[in-house]
Design a protein around this motif. Structure first.
Motif, PDB file in Angstrom:
ATOM      1  N   VAL A   1      12.689   7.362  15.315  1.00 46.21           N
ATOM      2  CA  VAL A   1      11.609   6.387  15.175  1.00 46.21           C
ATOM      3  C   VAL A   1      12.099   4.944  15.283  1.00 46.21           C
ATOM      4  CG1 VAL A   1       9.780   5.527  13.645  1.00 46.21           C
ATOM      5  CG2 VAL A   1      10.290   7.986  13.726  1.00 46.21           C
ATOM      6  N   LEU A   2      13.119   4.594  14.532  1.00 46.69           N
ATOM      7  CA  LEU A   2      13.522   3.185  14.413  1.00 46.69           C
ATOM      8  C   LEU A   2      13.929   2.535  15.734  1.00 46.69           C
ATOM      9  CD1 LEU A   2      15.416   3.101  10.977  1.00 46.69           C
ATOM     10  CD2 LEU A   2      12.964   3.172  11.469  1.00 46.69           C
ATOM     11  N   PRO A   3      14.718   3.206  16.586  1.00 47.63           N
ATOM     12  CA  PRO A   3      15.098   2.562  17.852  1.00 47.63           C
ATOM     13  C   PRO A   3      13.900   2.179  18.714  1.00 47.63           C
ATOM     14  CG  PRO A   3      16.509   4.452  17.433  1.00 47.63           C
ATOM     15  CD  PRO A   3      15.399   4.515  16.425  1.00 47.63           C
ATOM     16  N   LYS A   4      12.817   2.918  18.578  1.00 48.04           N
ATOM     17  CA  LYS A   4      11.591   2.638  19.332  1.00 48.04           C
ATOM     18  C   LYS A   4      11.087   1.226  19.058  1.00 48.04           C
ATOM     19  CE  LYS A   4       6.809   4.384  19.649  1.00 48.04           C
ATOM     20  NZ  LYS A   4       5.882   5.459  19.198  1.00 48.04           N
ATOM     21  N   PHE A   5      11.350   0.731  17.839  1.00 49.08           N
ATOM     22  CA  PHE A   5      10.870  -0.595  17.444  1.00 49.08           C
ATOM     23  C   PHE A   5      12.005  -1.615  17.306  1.00 49.08           C
ATOM     24  CE2 PHE A   5       7.965   2.585  15.448  1.00 49.08           C
ATOM     25  CZ  PHE A   5       6.883   2.362  16.284  1.00 49.08           C
ATOM     26  N   GLY A   6      13.209  -1.220  17.673  1.00 47.25           N
ATOM     27  CA  GLY A   6      14.340  -2.148  17.629  1.00 47.25           C
ATOM     28  C   GLY A   6      14.759  -2.528  16.220  1.00 47.25           C
ATOM     29  N   ILE A   7      14.695  -1.570  15.292  1.00 51.04           N
ATOM     30  CA  ILE A   7      15.052  -1.854  13.900  1.00 51.04           C
ATOM     31  C   ILE A   7      16.080  -0.845  13.396  1.00 51.04           C
ATOM     32  CG2 ILE A   7      12.931  -3.043  13.257  1.00 51.04           C
ATOM     33  CD1 ILE A   7      11.781  -0.408  12.306  1.00 51.04           C
ATOM     34  N   GLU A   8      16.731  -1.195  12.274  1.00 49.75           N
ATOM     35  CA  GLU A   8      17.762  -0.346  11.689  1.00 49.75           C
ATOM     36  C   GLU A   8      17.416  -0.034  10.238  1.00 49.75           C
ATOM     37  OE1 GLU A   8      21.758  -1.877  12.313  1.00 49.75           O
ATOM     38  OE2 GLU A   8      20.969  -3.201  13.872  1.00 49.75           O
ATOM     39  N   GLU A   9      18.006   1.023   9.714  1.00 46.92           N
ATOM     40  CA  GLU A   9      17.760   1.443   8.336  1.00 46.92           C
ATOM     41  C   GLU A   9      18.058   0.312   7.351  1.00 46.92           C
ATOM     42  OE1 GLU A   9      19.432   5.314   7.252  1.00 46.92           O
ATOM     43  OE2 GLU A   9      19.707   5.716   9.385  1.00 46.92           O
ATOM     44  N   LYS A  10      17.092   0.067   6.454  1.00 46.58           N
ATOM     45  CA  LYS A  10      17.207  -0.923   5.377  1.00 46.58           C
ATOM     46  C   LYS A  10      17.448  -2.338   5.887  1.00 46.58           C
ATOM     47  CE  LYS A  10      16.594   2.369   2.438  1.00 46.58           C
ATOM     48  NZ  LYS A  10      15.280   2.529   1.768  1.00 46.58           N
ATOM     49  N   LYS A  11      17.121  -2.579   7.159  1.00 50.68           N
ATOM     50  CA  LYS A  11      17.282  -3.909   7.737  1.00 50.68           C
ATOM     51  C   LYS A  11      15.931  -4.520   8.117  1.00 50.68           C
ATOM     52  CE  LYS A  11      21.811  -4.262   7.724  1.00 50.68           C
ATOM     53  NZ  LYS A  11      22.506  -5.324   6.951  1.00 50.68           N
ATOM     54  N   TYR A  12      14.868  -3.989   7.504  1.00 53.77           N
ATOM     55  CA  TYR A  12      13.547  -4.545   7.795  1.00 53.77           C
ATOM     56  C   TYR A  12      12.653  -4.444   6.570  1.00 53.77           C
ATOM     57  CZ  TYR A  12      12.121   0.363   8.390  1.00 53.77           C
ATOM     58  OH  TYR A  12      11.876   1.694   8.190  1.00 53.77           O
ATOM     59  N   LEU A  13      11.650  -5.321   6.552  1.00 56.96           N
ATOM     60  CA  LEU A  13      10.626  -5.358   5.512  1.00 56.96           C
ATOM     61  C   LEU A  13       9.329  -4.895   6.167  1.00 56.96           C
ATOM     62  CD1 LEU A  13      11.551  -8.929   4.221  1.00 56.96           C
ATOM     63  CD2 LEU A  13      12.482  -6.744   3.446  1.00 56.96           C
ATOM     64  N   LEU A  14       8.573  -4.072   5.473  1.00 57.56           N
ATOM     65  CA  LEU A  14       7.436  -3.385   6.099  1.00 57.56           C
ATOM     66  C   LEU A  14       6.095  -3.812   5.522  1.00 57.56           C
ATOM     67  CD1 LEU A  14       6.454  -1.004   7.973  1.00 57.56           C
ATOM     68  CD2 LEU A  14       6.706   0.477   5.953  1.00 57.56           C
ATOM     69  N   PHE A  15       5.131  -3.971   6.409  1.00 52.26           N
ATOM     70  CA  PHE A  15       3.712  -4.050   6.045  1.00 52.26           C
ATOM     71  C   PHE A  15       2.997  -2.997   6.871  1.00 52.26           C
ATOM     72  CE2 PHE A  15      -0.588  -5.111   7.221  1.00 52.26           C
ATOM     73  CZ  PHE A  15      -1.176  -5.505   6.034  1.00 52.26           C
ATOM     74  N   THR A  16       2.014  -2.324   6.294  1.00 56.71           N
ATOM     75  CA  THR A  16       1.208  -1.398   7.081  1.00 56.71           C
ATOM     76  C   THR A  16      -0.266  -1.583   6.770  1.00 56.71           C
ATOM     77  OG1 THR A  16       0.904   0.914   7.739  1.00 56.71           O
ATOM     78  CG2 THR A  16       1.319   0.513   5.415  1.00 56.71           C
ATOM     79  N   GLY A  17      -1.079  -1.334   7.770  1.00 56.84           N
ATOM     80  CA  GLY A  17      -2.520  -1.523   7.666  1.00 56.84           C
ATOM     81  C   GLY A  17      -3.007  -2.179   8.940  1.00 56.84           C
ATOM     82  N   MET A  18      -4.284  -2.552   8.985  1.00 56.58           N
ATOM     83  CA  MET A  18      -4.774  -3.301  10.138  1.00 56.58           C
ATOM     84  C   MET A  18      -4.090  -4.661  10.167  1.00 56.58           C
ATOM     85  SD  MET A  18      -6.786  -1.151  11.536  1.00 56.58           S
ATOM     86  CE  MET A  18      -7.623  -2.123  12.784  1.00 56.58           C
ATOM     87  N   ILE A  19      -3.580  -5.049  11.317  1.00 52.19           N
ATOM     88  CA  ILE A  19      -2.893  -6.337  11.442  1.00 52.19           C
ATOM     89  C   ILE A  19      -3.969  -7.386  11.703  1.00 52.19           C
ATOM     90  CG2 ILE A  19      -1.012  -7.581  12.544  1.00 52.19           C
ATOM     91  CD1 ILE A  19      -0.282  -4.944  11.020  1.00 52.19           C
TER      92      ILE A  19
ATOM     93  N   LEU B   1       4.951   6.677  10.317  1.00 55.14           N
ATOM     94  CA  LEU B   1       4.789   5.796   9.162  1.00 55.14           C
ATOM     95  C   LEU B   1       5.639   6.268   7.986  1.00 55.14           C
ATOM     96  CD1 LEU B   1       3.462   3.396   7.801  1.00 55.14           C
ATOM     97  CD2 LEU B   1       1.494   4.852   7.259  1.00 55.14           C
ATOM     98  N   ALA B   2       5.680   7.565   7.756  1.00 59.80           N
ATOM     99  CA  ALA B   2       6.506   8.098   6.667  1.00 59.80           C
ATOM    100  C   ALA B   2       7.968   7.718   6.852  1.00 59.80           C
ATOM    101  CB  ALA B   2       6.353   9.609   6.588  1.00 59.80           C
ATOM    102  N   THR B   3       8.446   7.775   8.077  1.00 60.45           N
ATOM    103  CA  THR B   3       9.836   7.405   8.365  1.00 60.45           C
ATOM    104  C   THR B   3      10.040   5.908   8.221  1.00 60.45           C
ATOM    105  OG1 THR B   3      10.041   9.285   9.880  1.00 60.45           O
ATOM    106  CG2 THR B   3      11.669   7.537  10.095  1.00 60.45           C
ATOM    107  N   LEU B   4       9.045   5.109   8.639  1.00 65.00           N
ATOM    108  CA  LEU B   4       9.141   3.658   8.474  1.00 65.00           C
ATOM    109  C   LEU B   4       9.191   3.277   7.000  1.00 65.00           C
ATOM    110  CD1 LEU B   4       6.657   2.403  11.232  1.00 65.00           C
ATOM    111  CD2 LEU B   4       9.142   2.110  11.193  1.00 65.00           C
ATOM    112  N   TYR B   5       8.371   3.914   6.179  1.00 70.24           N
ATOM    113  CA  TYR B   5       8.425   3.678   4.736  1.00 70.24           C
ATOM    114  C   TYR B   5       9.824   3.991   4.201  1.00 70.24           C
ATOM    115  CZ  TYR B   5       3.436   3.143   3.373  1.00 70.24           C
ATOM    116  OH  TYR B   5       2.160   2.684   3.160  1.00 70.24           O
ATOM    117  N   THR B   6      10.311   5.173   4.507  1.00 66.55           N
ATOM    118  CA  THR B   6      11.549   5.680   3.916  1.00 66.55           C
ATOM    119  C   THR B   6      12.737   4.766   4.171  1.00 66.55           C
ATOM    120  OG1 THR B   6      10.759   7.947   4.185  1.00 66.55           O
ATOM    121  CG2 THR B   6      13.113   7.664   3.836  1.00 66.55           C
ATOM    122  N   ASN B   7      12.772   4.144   5.333  1.00 68.32           N
ATOM    123  CA  ASN B   7      13.946   3.375   5.735  1.00 68.32           C
ATOM    124  C   ASN B   7      13.790   1.869   5.566  1.00 68.32           C
ATOM    125  OD1 ASN B   7      15.877   5.496   6.989  1.00 68.32           O
ATOM    126  ND2 ASN B   7      13.872   6.001   7.840  1.00 68.32           N
ATOM    127  N   ALA B   8      12.654   1.439   4.977  1.00 66.82           N
ATOM    128  CA  ALA B   8      12.430   0.009   4.754  1.00 66.82           C
ATOM    129  C   ALA B   8      13.207  -0.489   3.541  1.00 66.82           C
ATOM    130  CB  ALA B   8      10.941  -0.260   4.565  1.00 66.82           C
TER     131      ALA B   8
END
Length: 213
Positions: free
Chosen positions: A30-48, A109-116
């Motif tokens: 999942v992460l490479p798809k968005f150019g991010i690494e584990e624990k190297k990003y802060l997450l928001f989810t919902g309608m932007i 989304l579950a993977t994005l949560y886990t690694n944020a």
């Protein structure tokens, strides 16, 4: 109770429950798809959307001084005020630091949560705020607004900020990325109280009470 003349004894609060399951996709799926690494990003989810306080969040991220260490991932479909949001990103020269994912599946989304590193949810108002307990369930420290239902749902287990003040959000971001393992574990234990089973029991209980059964 504040807005209507209605008897308090006739009101029952039934909290919602956790929705997402354990991640089924690995970080490298999942992460490479968005150019991010584990624990190297802060997450928001919902309608932007500007209704979700995205403009203040972007400015607070810039002001927090953490852009050199983290990216800000906005996971969700672009909505109201999309052009203004993109303009704000450009104005702050954050094109390489703010990631707009558009729609993500529940599995992603579950993977994005886990690694944020942290979950940032300083919305203006929530009727409940499912993402708050979702993030806690993945052991991710949470920042959220101090009005609406958010403080009740988060309890004392999240960083509460004034969603109308950029400095408050910025200071909160700095604080939440430094949450201790103990604070994270306490939030995790707190979120486990929110189950659909309990929601169902409480809701059925209200009907039975109304029917005198």
């Amino acid at each position: 109770l504040k807005l209507f003349d209605f008897p308090e004894e006739k009101i029952t609060v039934t909290h919602l429950g956790l929705r997402l399951k354990k991640p089924t996709l690995k970080a490298e799926q999942v992460l490479p798809k968005f150019g991010i690494e584990e624990k190297k990003y802060l997450l928001f989810t919902g309608m932007i959307s500007i209704r979700k306080n995205i403009l203040n969040l972007i400015n607070a991220f810039e002001r927090s001084g953490l852009k050199k260490d983290f990216k800000l991932v906005l996971a969700g479909e672009m909505s109201m005020g999309a052009e203004k949001i993109i303009e704000e990103i450009t104005k702050n020269k954050l094109e390489d630091k703010v990631i707009l994912t558009n729609f993500v599946s529940d599995e992603e989304l579950a993977t994005l949560y886990t690694n944020a590193k942290a979950f940032l949810f300083p919305t203006f108002y929530e009727g409940f705020g499912l993402p708050i307990i979702e993030a806690m369930s993945y052991k991710v420290p949470v920042l959220t607004g101090n009005i609406g239902a958010s403080p009740e749902v988060a309890g004392k287990y999240a960083e509460l900020v004034n969603p109308f003040e950029v400095d408050s959000i910025a200071n909160g971001i700095y604080a939440v990325v430094n949450y201790s393992p103990t604070q994270i574990d306490e939030a995790y234990n707190h979120c486990l109280k929110f189950t659909w089973e309990r929601c169902i029991e409480q809701t059925v209980g209200v009907y039975r009470k109304a029917l005198n059964k």
